[in-house]
Scaffold this active site. Structure first.
Site, short mmCIF file in Angstrom:
data_model
loop_
_atom_site.label_atom_id
_atom_site.label_comp_id
_atom_site.label_asym_id
_atom_site.label_seq_id
_atom_site.Cartn_x
_atom_site.Cartn_y
_atom_site.Cartn_z
N LYS A 10 -58.25 -2.53 84.35
CA LYS A 10 -58.42 -2.49 82.73
C LYS A 10 -56.94 -2.48 82.42
O LYS A 10 -55.78 -2.35 83.21
CB LYS A 10 -59.11 -1.27 82.33
N TYR A 50 -69.85 -5.69 76.77
CA TYR A 50 -70.58 -4.46 76.80
C TYR A 50 -71.47 -4.31 75.83
O TYR A 50 -71.73 -3.16 75.19
CB TYR A 50 -69.31 -3.46 76.53
N ASN A 113 -59.28 4.22 81.54
CA ASN A 113 -60.12 4.64 83.07
C ASN A 113 -59.79 3.70 84.10
O ASN A 113 -60.48 3.74 84.94
CB ASN A 113 -61.45 5.29 82.92
N HIS A 116 -63.18 -0.87 85.84
CA HIS A 116 -64.89 -0.96 85.70
C HIS A 116 -65.31 -1.58 86.96
O HIS A 116 -64.64 -2.44 87.65
CB HIS A 116 -65.14 -1.88 84.46
N GLU A 127 -72.63 -9.84 85.19
CA GLU A 127 -71.26 -9.55 84.79
C GLU A 127 -70.56 -10.65 85.65
O GLU A 127 -69.53 -11.33 85.05
CB GLU A 127 -70.80 -8.05 85.09
P1 CMP Z 1 -66.76 1.30 82.19
O1 CMP Z 1 -67.31 1.41 83.17
O2 CMP Z 1 -65.82 0.06 81.80
O3 CMP Z 1 -68.25 0.85 80.92
C1 CMP Z 1 -68.13 1.65 79.64
C2 CMP Z 1 -66.83 2.21 79.23
O4 CMP Z 1 -66.91 3.16 78.16
C3 CMP Z 1 -66.54 3.26 80.46
O5 CMP Z 1 -66.29 2.74 81.60
C4 CMP Z 1 -65.46 4.21 79.79
O6 CMP Z 1 -64.15 3.65 80.01
C5 CMP Z 1 -65.91 4.02 78.38
N1 CMP Z 1 -66.41 5.52 77.57
C6 CMP Z 1 -65.99 6.17 76.65
N2 CMP Z 1 -66.57 7.32 76.49
C7 CMP Z 1 -67.65 7.18 77.49
C8 CMP Z 1 -68.76 7.92 77.55
N3 CMP Z 1 -68.96 8.97 76.92
N4 CMP Z 1 -69.73 7.53 78.47
C9 CMP Z 1 -69.47 6.42 79.32
N5 CMP Z 1 -68.40 5.72 78.94
C10 CMP Z 1 -67.67 5.74 78.10
#
Ligand code: CMP
Length: 141
Positions: A10, A50, A113, A116, A127
């Site tokens: 990311k 998403y 974070n 993904h 994906e």
């Molecule tokens: P990712 O695996 O990329 O999928 C969706 C993303 O939304 C997740 O990682 C997080 O970076 C972001 N996100 C933010 N808040 C939440 C939440 N409460 N639950 C899940 N994903 C979240």
């Protein structure tokens, strides 16, 4: 079984210059990169990727963040690649991620974070196809 999974480094991790360190985690743990590219996501492309999260409270911030800078997208291949990648990433919220995981070591927040990874075979297939043509994926033998 040998599987393929889809992975994103990311914008936060790209900006920190830790693409290589994250790729090393994959490679040292039995996952091989079989396709890879750097892309800057448009809003439309991020929203499509998403789509399952549309309507969730975090969706606008997620799209804002994922379009804030370039990302690396890659296909990882190996034994149990989907679960293995999720184990290497750690929990979605880095505060809850086990020590030694990618998110514990490189991520700041649940939004920023670092990585993904696909959560199931169906999402991995969807994906991968969202970013790569079959002919973009190399057979590593
Ligand atoms: P990712 O695996 O990329 O999928 C969706 C993303 O939304 C997740 O990682 C997080 O970076 C972001 N996100 C933010 N808040 C939440 C939440 N409460 N639950 C899940 N994903 C979240």
């Amino acid at each position: 079984a040998i599987e393929r999974t889809f992975s994103i480094v990311k914008p936060d991790a790209v900006a920190k210059n830790v693409i290589g360190e994250i790729y090393s985690r994959f490679e040292k743990n039995g996952l091989s990169i079989v396709a890879s590219k750097m892309v800057r996501l448009s809003r439309e492309r991020a929203e499509g990727f998403y789509a399952e999260h549309k309507g969730r409270p975090f969706f606008p911030a997620l799209i804002e963040f994922m379009t804030s800078g370039p990302v690396m997208v890659q296909v990882l291949e190996g034994e149990n690649a989907i679960a293995k990648n999720r184990e290497l990433m750690g929990a979605t919220n880095p505060q809850e991620a086990d020590a030694g995981t990618i998110r514990a070591d490189f991520a700041e927040s649940i939004d920023a974070n670092a990585v993904h990874g696909s959560d199931a075979p169906e999402s991995a297939a969807r994906e991968i196809a969202y970013f790569f043509a079959a002919s973009d994926i190399c057979d590593r033998g």
